[in-house]
Design an enzyme around this catalytic site. Structure first.
Site: not given
Ligand code: NDP
Length: 259
Positions: A128, A66, A153
């Protein structure tokens, strides 16, 4: 030859977008087809050559492209620029445009949830998806809190959007909780907040739509739960309208993704 659209991601096998868009094309008798393109990040440049050569009429962009895709477009829409992520590609003449419809999917859900004065919202995440949620929540003028596992972040994002940052272990009382993290996806399915805190929340919107522990727990304790499939539906409906110029057949698309 049908006009070809696709979703590009890695992995992408689980995506419900092909079923959703193909059902809508069929319903309206449009000569369009939508497919899934799983592209190894090392080959993304080759995929984008195909897009630039005009192989696809429209593209949905998902994890992990993205942001990468923003380097390849000619123009970014104002909201894609503010959110700093693109989930939709289309051509305006010969110009490749990067658009973001994720925020609109979230906006539609939040608008419904805050209809009766539920205005305090906590967004968990700083990727994102969280940026799109912040953009939508700002547009609705909600009282917004943000939290994230990585504090630096989260704090930076909260500053960018001028909202309050809070620590994940000391959360404020809110009406709506939005999970914008990837917690719930395979390999890391656990409750991101305490059950005690969740009990005081009225509505939970979980962007992850794989039947998460958060979704199960929220239902069990009586919260109103909105599935991430709704977001998929509304962001996809907006894409459909961009690519075809037709109003999206929402009921048909809803059925195709099992809502
Ligand atoms: P990113 O990879 O950009 O961000 C992931 C986020 O999840 C970060 O804030 C990260 O925290 C956090 N995270 C990951 N693992 C953990 C954990 N074990 N404990 C706490 N926090 C955690 O992903 P996106 O923002 O692009 O997407 C996020 C979710 O949204 C995805 O699962 C995606 O499937 C879903 N989504 C759904 C859509 C829909 O149409 N339903 C559309 C778009 C996204 P940190 O900063 O600490 O790494």
């Amino acid at each position: 030859m049908p006009k070809k659209c696709c979703v590009v991601g890695f992995p992408v096998g689980h995506s419900l977008s092909p079923a959703m868009h193909n059902a809508a094309f069929k319903h309206l008798g449009l000569d369009f087809v939508y497919e899934a393109c799983e592209v190894d990040p090392r080959n993304f440049v080759d995929f984008m050559d195909r897009v630039i050569d005009g192989e696809f009429h429209g593209v949905s962009v998902t994890v992990p492209f993205k942001q990468t895709v923003m380097d390849y477009v000619n123009v970014l829409s104002p909201c894609a620029k503010s959110i700093d992520a693109v989930n939709t590609l289309f051509f305006d003449g010969k110009t490749l445009v990067g658009e973001n419809t994720d925020w609109f999917g979230i906006y539609m859900i939040l608008k419904e949830l805050v209809r009766f004065k539920r205005r305090r919202i906590l967004i968990y995440g700083a990727g994102g998806a969280a940026r799109s949620a912040l953009y939508a929540a700002k547009d609705l003028d909600l009282d917004i809190f943000l939290t994230n596992r990585t504090k630096s972040k989260g704090e930076k994002l909260a500053k960018d959007f001028d909202v309050k940052y809070c620590d994940p272990i000391n959360l404020p009382e809110v009406d709506v909780f939005v999970n914008a993290t990837s917690i719930g996806l395979s390999g890391q399915n656990f409750l991101p907040v305490s059950e005690k805190w969740l009990r005081r929340v009225e509505s939970v919107f979980d962007m992850v739509y794989t039947g998460t522990i958060l979704e199960q727990t929220a239902k069990k304790i009586g919260c109103k739960v909105i599935s991430g499939k709704k977001m998929l539906l509304y962001q996809g409906a907006k894409q459909f309208e961009i690519w075809t110029g037709e109003a999206a057949p929402i009921r048909v698309m809803e059925k195709a993704i099992g809502l």
